[in-house]
Design a protein around this motif. Structure first.
Motif, PDB file in Angstrom:
ATOM      1  N   VAL A   1       2.300  -0.089   1.095  1.00 27.16           N
ATOM      2  CA  VAL A   1       2.592  -0.947  -0.056  1.00 27.16           C
ATOM      3  C   VAL A   1       4.038  -1.413   0.040  1.00 27.16           C
ATOM      4  CG1 VAL A   1       2.814  -1.005  -2.560  1.00 27.16           C
ATOM      5  CG2 VAL A   1       0.936   0.245  -1.513  1.00 27.16           C
ATOM      6  N   VAL A   2       4.239  -2.718  -0.143  1.00 28.81           N
ATOM      7  CA  VAL A   2       5.574  -3.305  -0.143  1.00 28.81           C
ATOM      8  C   VAL A   2       5.758  -4.027  -1.472  1.00 28.81           C
ATOM      9  CG1 VAL A   2       7.116  -4.964   0.968  1.00 28.81           C
ATOM     10  CG2 VAL A   2       5.533  -3.614   2.368  1.00 28.81           C
ATOM     11  N   ASP A   3       6.807  -3.647  -2.204  1.00 32.82           N
ATOM     12  CA  ASP A   3       7.140  -4.315  -3.471  1.00 32.82           C
ATOM     13  C   ASP A   3       8.419  -5.122  -3.283  1.00 32.82           C
ATOM     14  OD1 ASP A   3       4.996  -3.227  -4.924  1.00 32.82           O
ATOM     15  OD2 ASP A   3       6.105  -1.382  -5.281  1.00 32.82           O
ATOM     16  N   VAL A   4       8.384  -6.379  -3.724  1.00 34.25           N
ATOM     17  CA  VAL A   4       9.511  -7.300  -3.604  1.00 34.25           C
ATOM     18  C   VAL A   4       9.805  -7.848  -4.991  1.00 34.25           C
ATOM     19  CG1 VAL A   4      10.302  -9.458  -2.562  1.00 34.25           C
ATOM     20  CG2 VAL A   4       8.832  -7.917  -1.244  1.00 34.25           C
TER      21      VAL A   4
ATOM     22  N   ARG B   1       3.692  -7.880  -4.694  1.00 36.05           N
ATOM     23  CA  ARG B   1       3.220  -6.645  -4.068  1.00 36.05           C
ATOM     24  C   ARG B   1       2.336  -7.027  -2.892  1.00 36.05           C
ATOM     25  NH1 ARG B   1       1.298  -1.133  -5.822  1.00 36.05           N
ATOM     26  NH2 ARG B   1      -0.459  -0.668  -4.467  1.00 36.05           N
ATOM     27  N   PHE B   2       2.607  -6.410  -1.757  1.00 34.99           N
ATOM     28  CA  PHE B   2       1.804  -6.605  -0.560  1.00 34.99           C
ATOM     29  C   PHE B   2       1.171  -5.274  -0.193  1.00 34.99           C
ATOM     30  CE2 PHE B   2       5.233  -9.659  -0.377  1.00 34.99           C
ATOM     31  CZ  PHE B   2       4.598 -10.831  -0.003  1.00 34.99           C
ATOM     32  N   GLU B   3      -0.062  -5.302   0.281  1.00 36.89           N
ATOM     33  CA  GLU B   3      -0.721  -4.115   0.807  1.00 36.89           C
ATOM     34  C   GLU B   3      -1.099  -4.414   2.248  1.00 36.89           C
ATOM     35  OE1 GLU B   3      -3.924  -2.838  -1.707  1.00 36.89           O
ATOM     36  OE2 GLU B   3      -2.574  -2.453  -3.386  1.00 36.89           O
ATOM     37  N   LEU B   4      -0.501  -3.682   3.158  1.00 35.74           N
ATOM     38  CA  LEU B   4      -0.720  -3.881   4.587  1.00 35.74           C
ATOM     39  C   LEU B   4      -1.615  -2.765   5.103  1.00 35.74           C
ATOM     40  CD1 LEU B   4       3.027  -4.513   5.496  1.00 35.74           C
ATOM     41  CD2 LEU B   4       1.302  -6.220   4.981  1.00 35.74           C
ATOM     42  N   GLU B   5      -2.761  -3.113   5.642  1.00 34.73           N
ATOM     43  CA  GLU B   5      -3.670  -2.108   6.190  1.00 34.73           C
ATOM     44  C   GLU B   5      -3.328  -1.868   7.656  1.00 34.73           C
ATOM     45  OE1 GLU B   5      -7.730  -3.121   5.523  1.00 34.73           O
ATOM     46  OE2 GLU B   5      -7.523  -3.004   3.349  1.00 34.73           O
ATOM     47  N   VAL B   6      -3.437  -0.611   8.078  1.00 34.86           N
ATOM     48  CA  VAL B   6      -3.162  -0.240   9.464  1.00 34.86           C
ATOM     49  C   VAL B   6      -4.302   0.630   9.977  1.00 34.86           C
ATOM     50  CG1 VAL B   6      -0.664  -0.390   9.205  1.00 34.86           C
ATOM     51  CG2 VAL B   6      -1.797   1.779   8.792  1.00 34.86           C
ATOM     52  N   ASP B   7      -4.518   0.563  11.291  1.00 33.70           N
ATOM     53  CA  ASP B   7      -5.467   1.481  11.919  1.00 33.70           C
ATOM     54  C   ASP B   7      -4.788   2.835  12.025  1.00 33.70           C
ATOM     55  OD1 ASP B   7      -7.531  -0.346  12.287  1.00 33.70           O
ATOM     56  OD2 ASP B   7      -6.690  -1.055  14.179  1.00 33.70           O
ATOM     57  N   GLY B   8      -5.457   3.873  11.630  1.00 31.81           N
ATOM     58  CA  GLY B   8      -4.889   5.212  11.727  1.00 31.81           C
ATOM     59  C   GLY B   8      -4.027   5.559  10.538  1.00 31.81           C
ATOM     60  N   ASP B   9      -3.209   6.591  10.735  1.00 34.59           N
ATOM     61  CA  ASP B   9      -2.353   7.106   9.666  1.00 34.59           C
ATOM     62  C   ASP B   9      -1.085   6.281   9.503  1.00 34.59           C
ATOM     63  OD1 ASP B   9      -4.119   9.206   9.218  1.00 34.59           O
ATOM     64  OD2 ASP B   9      -3.103  10.512  10.666  1.00 34.59           O
TER      65      ASP B   9
END
Length: 85
Positions: free
Chosen positions: A5-8, A42-50
């Protein structure tokens, strides 16, 4: 799959007309006691794995380079979405 999560938010010295409009509407709708509103992104960036420290660092760089305008915005938070802080 992990999520970052990124908040700007706009810098404090930058006018926030959308926040002002919301602040003016709140009492008209019966929501009292709020003295101001600032609206951000607010941005939500999904990633593979942890979500690792390396992933968080890459997200910080992306936030400072692409997700925010450093002239008028501050990156407030870059965190694992699982963290509740």
């Amino acid at each position: 799959m992990g999520r970052v999560v990124v908040d700007v938010m706009p810098k404090p010295e930058i006018l926030d007309p959308q926040g002002k409009a919301v602040a003016a509407a709140l009492p008209r709708l019966g929501f009292t006691g709020f003295t101001g509103v600032r609206q951000g992104k607010r941005f939500e960036l999904e990633v593979d794995g942890d979500v690792t420290e390396e992933v968080l660092e890459a997200a910080r760089r992306a936030a400072e380079t692409l997700l925010s305008n450093p002239v008028i915005e501050d990156v407030i938070r870059v965190a694992d979405a699982q963290d509740r802080a």
